[in-house]
Design a protein around this motif. Structure first.
Motif, short mmCIF file in Angstrom:
data_model
loop_
_atom_site.label_atom_id
_atom_site.label_comp_id
_atom_site.label_asym_id
_atom_site.label_seq_id
_atom_site.Cartn_x
_atom_site.Cartn_y
_atom_site.Cartn_z
N GLN A 47 1.25 0.03 -2.91
CA GLN A 47 1.96 -0.73 -1.88
C GLN A 47 2.88 0.20 -1.10
O GLN A 47 3.42 1.15 -1.66
N PRO A 48 3.11 -0.13 0.21
CA PRO A 48 2.56 -1.24 1.00
C PRO A 48 1.19 -0.89 1.58
O PRO A 48 0.89 0.28 1.81
N ASP A 52 0.10 -4.38 6.18
CA ASP A 52 1.48 -4.84 6.04
C ASP A 52 2.45 -3.93 6.79
O ASP A 52 3.43 -4.40 7.39
N ASP A 55 2.17 -4.68 10.42
CA ASP A 55 2.92 -5.92 10.68
C ASP A 55 4.41 -5.61 10.84
O ASP A 55 5.08 -6.15 11.74
N ALA A 56 4.93 -4.77 9.95
CA ALA A 56 6.35 -4.43 10.00
C ALA A 56 6.70 -3.64 11.25
O ALA A 56 7.77 -3.83 11.84
N ALA A 89 -5.11 -5.86 11.85
CA ALA A 89 -3.71 -5.95 12.28
C ALA A 89 -3.62 -6.33 13.75
O ALA A 89 -2.75 -7.11 14.16
#
Length: 251
Positions: A47-48, A52, A55-56, A89
């Motif tokens: 992770q991440p 994700d 997205d951030a 994404a």
């Protein structure tokens, strides 16, 4: 104008040492270019995840990003997984423009990083009884394996070693026992293992286990990832991608 964030995406591993090494590498990248927004991402198992992180990036107000794959060749992950994660994404964020940089290899900076790691073990370039294995992951994509073999050939051309052979943890030949036998046939009495890996993990551990079982106590080079030359290469891939056309936004 603020530069697009650099999103460095590695394969990922269940072994926590892998992600730790990637983060150390990106610490060197940040030290080389403190003003740049540098973020770590992974394709799987750590992770991440890349999606994700993208997205951030958009949630933080950015409309562009540059993804740099921390991959050594154009195998499946580079050709399929990275573009697919970027496309997903962009489905979620149609106004996000993403450039995808080239993989890290081939590049002389990788060759030099692996060479430095090997010399750090005490391997002597003038030892005619030393056999050197350059160990990579192995791939069903032949050009990725050929890249490792080409580096091994360059090392052989500038040393007095009994031999230098590319070897692979999976999916390609020769495996470690076969490579050691090839080197013994060329007169090797001592052995060293160079690392064509960015970070520790299951496959590098397999190489170490096999080499130790079949070659006694070989010299073992560390993976390359947090070498300063690799960090410079990551920034070079970022810079090249930054001036290319991005993957278009969906609006």
């Amino acid at each position: 104008m603020t530069s697009a964030p650099l999103v460095a995406v590695a394969h990922g591993s269940r072994d926590p040492r892998s992600a730790e090494t990637v983060h150390r590498l990106l610490g060197v990248v940040r030290a080389l270019r403190p003003e740049l927004d540098v973020r770590a991402a992974f394709l799987d198992l750590s992770q991440p995840l890349l999606g994700d992180v993208l997205d951030a990036v958009r949630a933080d107000g950015h409309r562009e990003a540059v993804v740099v794959p921390l991959l050594l060749g154009h195998a499946f992950h580079a050709r399929v997984d990275v573009p697919a994660a970027v496309a997903e994404a962009q489905q979620r964020h149609p106004d996000l423009r993403v450039r995808i940089g080239d993989v890290l290899g081939p590049d002389p900076r990788l060759d030099a990083a692996a060479w430095r790691r090997l010399l750090a073990t005490g391997a002597d370039p003038d030892d005619p009884e030393l056999g050197v294995l350059l160990a990579g992951a192995g791939s069903s994509h032949a050009p990725a394996n050929r890249l490792v073999a080409d580096v091994a050939a360059r090392w052989q051309s500038r040393t007095s070693w009994a031999g230098t052979v590319a070897t692979f943890a999976a999916a390609a030949a020769p495996d470690v026992p076969a490579a050691i036998e090839l080197l013994r046939a060329r007169g090797a009495r001592r052995f060293a293992v160079g690392s064509w890996f960015l970070a520790p993990g299951l496959l590098p551990d397999r190489i170490v286990e096999l080499a130790s079982a079949h070659a006694g106590a070989p010299l073992l080079a560390a993976p390359m990832a947090d070498d300063a030359g690799v960090a410079d290469l990551v920034l070079h891939r970022y810079d090249l991608a930054s001036v290319e056309a991005p993957v278009p936004a969906l609006t």
